[in-house]
Design an enzyme around this catalytic site. Structure first.
Site, mmCIF file in Angstrom:
data_model
loop_
_atom_site.group_PDB
_atom_site.id
_atom_site.type_symbol
_atom_site.label_atom_id
_atom_site.label_comp_id
_atom_site.label_asym_id
_atom_site.label_seq_id
_atom_site.Cartn_x
_atom_site.Cartn_y
_atom_site.Cartn_z
ATOM 1 N N GLU A 121 12.137 -0.900 12.321
ATOM 2 C CA GLU A 121 11.955 -0.122 11.073
ATOM 3 C C GLU A 121 11.728 1.357 11.387
ATOM 4 O OE1 GLU A 121 9.420 -1.922 8.136
ATOM 5 O OE2 GLU A 121 8.632 0.026 7.536
ATOM 6 N N CYS A 174 8.882 4.030 6.026
ATOM 7 C CA CYS A 174 8.333 3.460 4.794
ATOM 8 C C CYS A 174 7.058 4.229 4.411
ATOM 9 C CB CYS A 174 8.001 1.988 5.018
ATOM 10 S SG CYS A 174 7.354 1.138 3.575
ATOM 11 N N ARG A 215 -1.721 -0.465 11.461
ATOM 12 C CA ARG A 215 -2.012 -1.749 10.809
ATOM 13 C C ARG A 215 -2.756 -2.597 11.829
ATOM 14 N NH1 ARG A 215 -0.567 -6.875 8.298
ATOM 15 N NH2 ARG A 215 0.678 -7.662 10.008
ATOM 16 N N ARG A 274 -1.251 -11.598 4.208
ATOM 17 C CA ARG A 274 0.161 -11.976 4.376
ATOM 18 C C ARG A 274 0.257 -13.385 4.955
ATOM 19 N NH1 ARG A 274 2.923 -6.703 7.384
ATOM 20 N NH2 ARG A 274 2.628 -5.206 5.701
ATOM 21 N N GLU A 304 4.926 -10.174 6.687
ATOM 22 C CA GLU A 304 5.093 -10.033 5.253
ATOM 23 C C GLU A 304 6.252 -10.881 4.741
ATOM 24 O OE1 GLU A 304 7.038 -5.703 5.905
ATOM 25 O OE2 GLU A 304 5.796 -5.924 4.137
HETATM 26 N N1 ARG Z 1 10.105 -2.715 1.179
HETATM 27 C C1 ARG Z 1 9.295 -3.891 1.322
HETATM 28 C C2 ARG Z 1 8.625 -4.185 0.007
HETATM 29 O O1 ARG Z 1 8.583 -3.300 -0.794
HETATM 30 C C3 ARG Z 1 8.272 -3.737 2.434
HETATM 31 C C4 ARG Z 1 7.201 -2.722 2.185
HETATM 32 C C5 ARG Z 1 6.136 -2.554 3.239
HETATM 33 N N2 ARG Z 1 6.428 -3.130 4.499
HETATM 34 C C6 ARG Z 1 7.051 -2.541 5.508
HETATM 35 N N3 ARG Z 1 7.364 -3.258 6.541
HETATM 36 N N4 ARG Z 1 7.353 -1.270 5.481
HETATM 37 O O2 ARG Z 1 8.136 -5.270 -0.229
#
Ligand code: ARG
Length: 390
Positions: A256, A302, A311, A340, A345
Protein backbone atom coordinates in the site's frame (compact mmCIF):
# COMPACT_ATOMS: atom_id res chain seq x y z
CA UNK A 1 11.30 9.97 -10.93
CA UNK A 2 10.75 13.43 -9.58
CA UNK A 3 7.49 15.03 -8.59
CA UNK A 4 7.88 17.82 -11.05
CA UNK A 5 8.45 15.55 -14.03
CA UNK A 6 5.94 15.32 -16.90
CA UNK A 7 2.31 14.59 -15.99
CA UNK A 8 1.14 11.05 -16.35
CA UNK A 9 -1.79 10.62 -18.67
CA UNK A 10 -1.99 6.89 -19.01
CA UNK A 11 -3.16 6.08 -15.53
CA UNK A 12 -5.31 3.03 -15.51
CA UNK A 13 -7.09 1.13 -12.83
CA UNK A 14 -7.01 -2.60 -12.43
CA UNK A 15 -9.95 -3.22 -10.21
CA UNK A 16 -13.29 -4.84 -9.85
CA UNK A 17 -14.98 -1.90 -11.50
CA UNK A 18 -14.43 -2.64 -15.13
CA UNK A 19 -15.91 0.69 -16.15
CA UNK A 20 -13.21 2.41 -14.17
CA UNK A 21 -10.55 0.02 -15.35
CA UNK A 22 -10.15 1.14 -18.89
CA UNK A 23 -10.60 4.85 -19.27
CA UNK A 24 -8.02 7.55 -18.94
CA UNK A 25 -8.25 9.76 -15.94
CA UNK A 26 -7.11 13.05 -17.32
CA UNK A 27 -7.54 14.61 -20.72
CA UNK A 28 -4.74 14.72 -23.26
CA UNK A 29 -4.61 18.47 -22.92
CA UNK A 30 -2.73 17.98 -19.68
CA UNK A 31 -4.39 19.89 -16.93
CA UNK A 32 -8.11 19.54 -17.65
CA UNK A 33 -10.40 16.71 -16.62
CA UNK A 34 -11.92 15.07 -19.70
CA UNK A 35 -15.68 14.94 -20.27
CA UNK A 36 -15.52 11.18 -20.12
CA UNK A 37 -13.99 11.23 -16.65
CA UNK A 38 -16.43 13.90 -15.51
CA UNK A 39 -19.40 11.87 -16.69
CA UNK A 40 -18.03 8.77 -14.99
CA UNK A 41 -17.62 10.64 -11.73
CA UNK A 42 -21.09 12.17 -11.91
CA UNK A 43 -22.69 8.73 -12.45
CA UNK A 44 -20.71 6.99 -9.74
CA UNK A 45 -21.17 9.86 -7.31
CA UNK A 46 -24.95 9.66 -7.81
CA UNK A 47 -24.86 5.90 -7.16
CA UNK A 48 -22.86 6.41 -3.97
CA UNK A 49 -25.19 9.19 -2.77
CA UNK A 50 -28.22 6.95 -3.26
CA UNK A 51 -26.54 3.94 -1.63
CA UNK A 52 -26.61 2.85 1.99
CA UNK A 53 -22.81 3.13 2.19
CA UNK A 54 -21.53 4.11 5.63
CA UNK A 55 -18.14 5.21 4.32
CA UNK A 56 -16.51 8.45 5.40
CA UNK A 57 -16.34 9.27 1.69
CA UNK A 58 -20.11 9.20 1.42
CA UNK A 59 -20.48 11.20 4.62
CA UNK A 60 -18.13 13.99 3.59
CA UNK A 61 -18.39 14.17 -0.20
CA UNK A 62 -21.33 16.55 -0.36
CA UNK A 63 -22.68 17.73 -3.70
CA UNK A 64 -21.14 21.12 -3.03
CA UNK A 65 -17.66 19.72 -2.42
CA UNK A 66 -17.99 17.31 -5.33
CA UNK A 67 -18.83 20.17 -7.70
CA UNK A 68 -16.00 22.29 -6.36
CA UNK A 69 -13.36 19.55 -6.77
CA UNK A 70 -14.45 17.59 -9.82
CA UNK A 71 -12.48 19.66 -12.33
CA UNK A 72 -9.32 20.06 -10.30
CA UNK A 73 -6.04 18.24 -10.97
CA UNK A 74 -2.75 18.06 -9.08
CA UNK A 75 0.08 20.09 -10.62
CA UNK A 76 2.76 17.43 -11.01
CA UNK A 77 0.78 14.30 -11.78
CA UNK A 78 -2.53 15.49 -13.13
CA UNK A 79 -4.35 13.37 -10.57
CA UNK A 80 -8.10 13.95 -10.50
CA UNK A 81 -10.81 13.63 -7.88
CA UNK A 82 -11.65 10.27 -9.48
CA UNK A 83 -8.20 8.97 -8.54
CA UNK A 84 -8.92 9.85 -4.91
CA UNK A 85 -12.42 8.43 -4.65
CA UNK A 86 -12.52 5.50 -7.08
CA UNK A 87 -12.01 2.90 -4.33
CA UNK A 88 -14.99 4.17 -2.36
CA UNK A 89 -17.09 4.52 -5.51
CA UNK A 90 -16.38 0.90 -6.42
CA UNK A 91 -16.63 -0.47 -2.89
CA UNK A 92 -19.63 0.91 -1.07
CA UNK A 93 -18.69 -1.24 1.94
CA UNK A 94 -15.51 0.82 2.45
CA UNK A 95 -14.98 2.25 5.89
CA UNK A 96 -13.20 5.25 4.43
CA UNK A 97 -13.05 4.93 0.63
CA UNK A 98 -10.45 7.58 -0.14
CA UNK A 99 -6.75 7.51 -1.11
CA UNK A 100 -4.25 10.18 -2.19
CA UNK A 101 -2.76 9.39 -5.63
CA UNK A 102 0.15 11.73 -4.95
CA UNK A 103 1.22 13.93 -2.01
CA UNK A 104 -0.17 17.10 -3.62
CA UNK A 105 -3.66 15.59 -3.62
CA UNK A 106 -3.93 16.23 0.12
CA UNK A 107 -3.77 19.95 -0.65
CA UNK A 108 -5.60 20.19 -3.97
CA UNK A 109 -8.50 18.07 -2.66
CA UNK A 110 -8.23 19.32 0.94
CA UNK A 111 -11.96 20.16 1.06
CA UNK A 112 -12.59 16.42 1.01
CA UNK A 113 -9.47 15.06 2.72
CA UNK A 114 -9.59 17.45 5.70
CA UNK A 115 -13.05 16.46 6.99
CA UNK A 116 -12.31 12.75 6.43
CA UNK A 117 -9.01 13.12 8.32
CA UNK A 118 -10.75 15.00 11.14
CA UNK A 119 -13.45 12.35 11.40
CA UNK A 120 -11.12 9.32 11.23
CA UNK A 121 -8.37 10.61 13.52
CA UNK A 122 -10.85 11.92 16.07
CA UNK A 123 -10.61 15.65 15.83
CA UNK A 124 -7.44 16.41 13.92
CA UNK A 125 -8.79 19.68 12.53
CA UNK A 126 -7.61 21.40 9.39
CA UNK A 127 -5.89 24.01 11.55
CA UNK A 128 -4.02 21.34 13.55
CA UNK A 129 -0.46 20.28 12.95
CA UNK A 130 1.12 16.89 13.56
CA UNK A 131 3.64 17.21 16.43
CA UNK A 132 7.30 16.55 15.73
CA UNK A 133 8.38 12.92 15.76
CA UNK A 134 9.04 11.69 19.27
CA UNK A 135 9.48 7.97 19.75
CA UNK A 136 10.28 7.95 23.47
CA UNK A 137 11.32 4.69 25.07
CA UNK A 138 9.53 1.37 24.85
CA UNK A 139 10.75 0.40 28.30
CA UNK A 140 8.07 2.67 29.77
CA UNK A 141 5.46 0.15 28.65
CA UNK A 142 5.01 -2.98 30.71
CA UNK A 143 4.29 -6.38 29.21
CA UNK A 144 0.52 -6.29 28.69
CA UNK A 145 0.05 -9.97 29.46
CA UNK A 146 3.03 -11.49 31.30
CA UNK A 147 1.20 -14.74 32.04
CA UNK A 148 0.12 -15.19 28.41
CA UNK A 149 -3.57 -15.52 29.23
CA UNK A 150 -5.01 -13.27 26.53
CA UNK A 151 -2.49 -11.95 24.02
CA UNK A 152 -1.29 -14.26 21.27
CA UNK A 153 1.05 -11.78 19.60
CA UNK A 154 1.95 -8.09 19.38
CA UNK A 155 2.82 -6.10 16.27
CA UNK A 156 3.80 -2.48 15.65
CA UNK A 157 4.16 -1.03 12.17
CA UNK A 158 4.63 2.27 10.45
CA UNK A 159 4.54 3.38 6.83
CA UNK A 160 6.88 5.64 4.92
CA UNK A 161 7.02 7.22 1.47
CA UNK A 162 10.29 7.92 -0.29
CA UNK A 163 10.87 11.55 -1.28
CA UNK A 164 10.45 12.22 -4.99
CA UNK A 165 7.91 9.50 -5.79
CA UNK A 166 4.12 9.73 -5.94
CA UNK A 167 1.83 7.00 -4.57
CA UNK A 168 0.63 3.83 -6.29
CA UNK A 169 -1.82 5.18 -8.88
CA UNK A 170 0.90 7.39 -10.39
CA UNK A 171 3.84 4.97 -10.15
CA UNK A 172 5.02 3.45 -13.41
CA UNK A 173 6.70 0.06 -13.76
CA UNK A 174 10.15 1.63 -13.69
CA UNK A 175 9.33 3.55 -10.50
CA UNK A 176 8.31 0.31 -8.78
CA UNK A 177 11.64 -1.24 -9.80
CA UNK A 178 13.66 1.81 -8.72
CA UNK A 179 11.91 1.93 -5.37
CA UNK A 180 12.44 -1.79 -4.86
CA UNK A 181 16.15 -1.45 -5.65
CA UNK A 182 16.54 1.33 -3.10
CA UNK A 183 14.51 -0.41 -0.41
CA UNK A 184 16.18 -3.77 -1.01
CA UNK A 185 19.65 -2.20 -0.75
CA UNK A 186 18.71 -0.34 2.44
CA UNK A 187 17.28 -3.43 4.14
CA UNK A 188 20.18 -5.63 3.09
CA UNK A 189 22.59 -3.19 4.73
CA UNK A 190 20.96 -3.69 8.15
CA UNK A 191 23.09 -5.37 10.79
CA UNK A 192 22.82 -7.03 14.20
CA UNK A 193 19.34 -8.19 15.15
CA UNK A 194 18.01 -6.64 11.92
CA UNK A 195 20.18 -8.68 9.56
CA UNK A 196 18.12 -10.69 7.11
CA UNK A 197 17.13 -11.15 3.50
CA UNK A 198 14.91 -9.54 0.90
CA UNK A 199 12.51 -11.72 -1.09
CA UNK A 200 10.90 -10.24 -4.19
CA UNK A 201 7.34 -11.30 -4.92
CA UNK A 202 8.26 -11.73 -8.56
CA UNK A 203 9.19 -15.39 -8.96
CA UNK A 204 8.34 -16.31 -5.37
CA UNK A 205 7.28 -19.94 -4.96
CA UNK A 206 3.50 -20.10 -4.36
CA UNK A 207 3.90 -22.46 -1.38
CA UNK A 208 6.43 -20.11 0.23
CA UNK A 209 4.18 -17.13 -0.43
CA UNK A 210 1.08 -18.79 1.03
CA UNK A 211 2.99 -19.84 4.14
CA UNK A 212 4.31 -16.28 4.65
CA UNK A 213 0.74 -14.96 4.36
CA UNK A 214 -0.64 -17.61 6.72
CA UNK A 215 2.02 -16.78 9.32
CA UNK A 216 1.00 -13.09 9.04
CA UNK A 217 4.38 -12.01 7.66
CA UNK A 218 3.33 -11.15 4.13
CA UNK A 219 0.50 -9.01 2.79
CA UNK A 220 -2.36 -10.70 1.01
CA UNK A 221 -2.76 -10.38 -2.72
CA UNK A 222 -5.81 -8.96 -4.45
CA UNK A 223 -7.17 -6.46 -1.92
CA UNK A 224 -10.17 -5.08 -3.84
CA UNK A 225 -10.03 -1.73 -2.00
CA UNK A 226 -6.45 -1.19 -3.11
CA UNK A 227 -7.04 -2.59 -6.59
CA UNK A 228 -9.91 -0.17 -7.19
CA UNK A 229 -7.67 2.67 -6.04
CA UNK A 230 -5.18 1.79 -8.78
CA UNK A 231 -2.67 0.31 -6.34
CA UNK A 232 -2.24 -3.13 -7.95
CA UNK A 233 -0.86 -2.06 -11.30
CA UNK A 234 2.19 -4.00 -12.57
CA UNK A 235 1.72 -6.52 -9.73
CA UNK A 236 3.95 -8.27 -8.58
CA UNK A 237 6.67 -6.04 -10.04
CA UNK A 238 8.59 -4.16 -7.37
CA UNK A 239 6.74 -5.82 -4.50
CA UNK A 240 8.53 -7.86 -1.88
CA UNK A 241 9.33 -8.52 1.73
CA UNK A 242 12.44 -8.30 3.87
CA UNK A 243 12.58 -10.61 6.89
CA UNK A 244 15.31 -10.62 9.53
CA UNK A 245 16.85 -13.90 10.61
CA UNK A 246 14.86 -14.02 13.87
CA UNK A 247 11.64 -13.36 11.89
CA UNK A 248 10.54 -10.57 14.22
CA UNK A 249 11.37 -7.59 12.00
CA UNK A 250 9.98 -7.11 8.51
CA UNK A 251 9.80 -4.57 5.73
CA UNK A 252 7.09 -4.63 3.08
CA UNK A 253 8.05 -3.10 -0.22
CA UNK A 254 5.51 -1.33 -2.43
CA UNK A 255 2.34 -2.82 -1.08
CA UNK A 256 0.00 0.00 0.00
CA UNK A 257 2.84 2.37 0.89
CA UNK A 258 6.36 2.49 -0.50
CA UNK A 259 7.54 0.95 2.75
CA UNK A 260 5.93 -0.61 5.77
CA UNK A 261 8.29 -1.28 8.67
CA UNK A 262 7.02 -3.95 11.03
CA UNK A 263 8.10 -5.51 14.30
CA UNK A 264 6.21 -8.48 15.73
CA UNK A 265 6.50 -11.38 18.13
CA UNK A 266 4.47 -13.79 20.23
CA UNK A 267 3.16 -12.52 23.59
CA UNK A 268 2.39 -9.06 24.92
CA UNK A 269 5.74 -7.29 25.34
CA UNK A 270 4.66 -4.09 23.61
CA UNK A 271 7.70 -2.04 24.69
CA UNK A 272 10.15 -4.52 23.24
CA UNK A 273 8.25 -4.82 19.96
CA UNK A 274 7.97 -1.03 19.70
CA UNK A 275 11.66 -0.43 20.40
CA UNK A 276 12.61 -2.91 17.70
CA UNK A 277 10.45 -1.11 15.15
CA UNK A 278 11.89 2.26 16.13
CA UNK A 279 15.46 0.95 15.80
CA UNK A 280 14.65 -0.39 12.34
CA UNK A 281 13.01 2.86 11.18
CA UNK A 282 15.98 4.88 12.41
CA UNK A 283 18.47 2.60 10.67
CA UNK A 284 16.53 2.67 7.40
CA UNK A 285 16.10 6.45 7.69
CA UNK A 286 19.87 6.78 7.38
CA UNK A 287 19.73 5.15 3.93
CA UNK A 288 16.39 6.35 2.57
CA UNK A 289 14.83 9.82 2.49
CA UNK A 290 11.36 9.69 4.03
CA UNK A 291 8.67 12.14 2.98
CA UNK A 292 7.19 14.11 5.88
CA UNK A 293 4.71 16.95 5.54
CA UNK A 294 4.87 19.87 7.97
CA UNK A 295 1.20 19.63 8.85
CA UNK A 296 0.19 16.06 8.08
CA UNK A 297 3.29 14.20 9.28
CA UNK A 298 4.52 11.14 7.43
CA UNK A 299 3.04 10.90 3.98
CA UNK A 300 0.99 7.81 3.24
CA UNK A 301 -1.29 6.65 0.45
CA UNK A 302 -4.31 6.28 2.72
CA UNK A 303 -5.41 9.22 4.90
CA UNK A 304 -5.97 6.79 7.80
CA UNK A 305 -2.21 6.35 8.12
CA UNK A 306 -0.98 9.94 8.09
CA UNK A 307 0.73 11.52 11.09
CA UNK A 308 2.77 8.90 12.91
CA UNK A 309 1.54 6.15 10.53
CA UNK A 310 1.78 3.83 13.52
CA UNK A 311 -0.56 0.93 14.02
CA UNK A 312 0.15 -1.04 17.18
CA UNK A 313 -1.92 -4.18 17.49
CA UNK A 314 -2.40 -7.33 19.48
CA UNK A 315 -3.98 -10.61 18.49
CA UNK A 316 -6.05 -11.16 21.58
CA UNK A 317 -8.64 -13.57 23.00
CA UNK A 318 -11.33 -11.98 25.16
CA UNK A 319 -13.92 -14.78 25.32
CA UNK A 320 -16.20 -13.25 27.94
CA UNK A 321 -16.20 -9.74 26.50
CA UNK A 322 -16.88 -11.22 23.09
CA UNK A 323 -20.21 -12.47 24.39
CA UNK A 324 -21.17 -8.84 24.95
CA UNK A 325 -20.39 -7.27 21.57
CA UNK A 326 -22.11 -3.98 22.39
CA UNK A 327 -20.09 -3.56 25.57
CA UNK A 328 -16.90 -4.45 23.70
CA UNK A 329 -17.67 -1.90 21.00
CA UNK A 330 -18.43 0.73 23.64
CA UNK A 331 -15.08 0.07 25.33
CA UNK A 332 -13.27 0.18 21.98
CA UNK A 333 -14.76 3.62 21.35
CA UNK A 334 -13.86 4.81 24.82
CA UNK A 335 -10.24 3.70 24.42
CA UNK A 336 -10.09 4.72 20.73
CA UNK A 337 -9.29 1.20 19.62
CA UNK A 338 -10.20 -0.49 16.38
CA UNK A 339 -11.29 -4.15 16.31
CA UNK A 340 -10.51 -6.22 13.24
CA UNK A 341 -10.64 -9.91 12.31
CA UNK A 342 -7.66 -12.24 12.71
CA UNK A 343 -6.24 -11.70 9.23
CA UNK A 344 -6.43 -7.95 9.40
CA UNK A 345 -9.06 -5.61 8.10
CA UNK A 346 -12.15 -6.83 6.32
CA UNK A 347 -11.54 -10.34 7.78
CA UNK A 348 -13.27 -12.63 10.29
CA UNK A 349 -12.15 -13.31 13.87
CA UNK A 350 -10.97 -16.93 13.72
CA UNK A 351 -11.01 -19.01 16.90
CA UNK A 352 -12.11 -16.02 18.94
CA UNK A 353 -8.90 -14.12 18.16
CA UNK A 354 -9.35 -10.42 17.40
CA UNK A 355 -6.84 -7.96 16.04
CA UNK A 356 -7.14 -4.82 18.19
CA UNK A 357 -5.17 -1.64 17.54
CA UNK A 358 -5.06 2.12 18.01
CA UNK A 359 -7.58 3.79 15.70
CA UNK A 360 -6.01 7.21 15.32
CA UNK A 361 -2.47 7.84 14.15
CA UNK A 362 -2.49 11.66 14.07
CA UNK A 363 -2.44 14.56 16.49
CA UNK A 364 -0.26 12.72 18.99
CA UNK A 365 3.43 11.82 19.00
CA UNK A 366 4.53 8.26 18.29
CA UNK A 367 5.05 7.70 22.01
CA UNK A 368 1.58 9.00 22.85
CA UNK A 369 -0.02 6.80 20.19
CA UNK A 370 1.61 3.70 21.71
CA UNK A 371 0.56 4.82 25.18
CA UNK A 372 -3.03 5.25 24.06
CA UNK A 373 -3.06 1.73 22.65
CA UNK A 374 -1.27 0.30 25.69
CA UNK A 375 -3.74 1.84 28.13
CA UNK A 376 -6.70 0.76 26.01
CA UNK A 377 -5.61 -2.89 25.80
CA UNK A 378 -4.96 -2.85 29.54
CA UNK A 379 -8.49 -1.54 30.03
CA UNK A 380 -9.96 -4.26 27.81
CA UNK A 381 -8.10 -7.00 29.70
CA UNK A 382 -9.39 -5.60 33.00
CA UNK A 383 -12.93 -5.58 31.58
CA UNK A 384 -12.49 -9.18 30.39
CA UNK A 385 -11.46 -10.26 33.91
CA UNK A 386 -14.48 -8.47 35.33
CA UNK A 387 -16.84 -10.02 32.78
CA UNK A 388 -15.48 -13.46 33.68
CA UNK A 389 -16.07 -13.05 37.40
CA UNK A 390 -19.55 -11.56 37.12
N1 ARG B 1 -10.08 1.78 1.81
C1 ARG B 1 -10.39 0.79 2.80
C2 ARG B 1 -11.70 1.15 3.45
O1 ARG B 1 -12.09 2.27 3.31
C3 ARG B 1 -9.28 0.67 3.83
C4 ARG B 1 -9.09 1.87 4.71
C5 ARG B 1 -8.03 1.79 5.78
N2 ARG B 1 -7.10 0.73 5.64
C6 ARG B 1 -5.96 0.77 4.98
N3 ARG B 1 -5.29 -0.33 4.83
N4 ARG B 1 -5.49 1.88 4.48
O2 ARG B 1 -12.33 0.33 4.10
Amino acid sequence: MLLNSKPRLELRLIGLCTHLATHRYASKSGDKVSNEVLQQMEDDFKNLSESKSKSLLKRHLTKEIFDKLKTKTTPSFNSTLLHCISSGLCNHDSGVGLYAPDPEAYKVFADLFDPVIEDYHKCFRKTDKQPATSFGKGKDFENLDPDCNFIVSTRVRCGRAIVGYPFNPCLMEKDYKDLENQICAATMSLTGEYKGSYMPLTGMDKVVQDKLIEDHYLFKEGDRFLAAAGASRFWPTGRGIFLNDAKNFLVWCNEEDHIRIISMEKGGDLGKVYDRMVGGVEALGKKLKFNRDERLGFQTFCPTNLGTSIRASVHIKLPNLMCQPDHMEELAQKYRLQIRGTSGEHSEAKGGVHDISNQRRMGLTEYEIIKEMHDGIKGLIAAECQAKSS
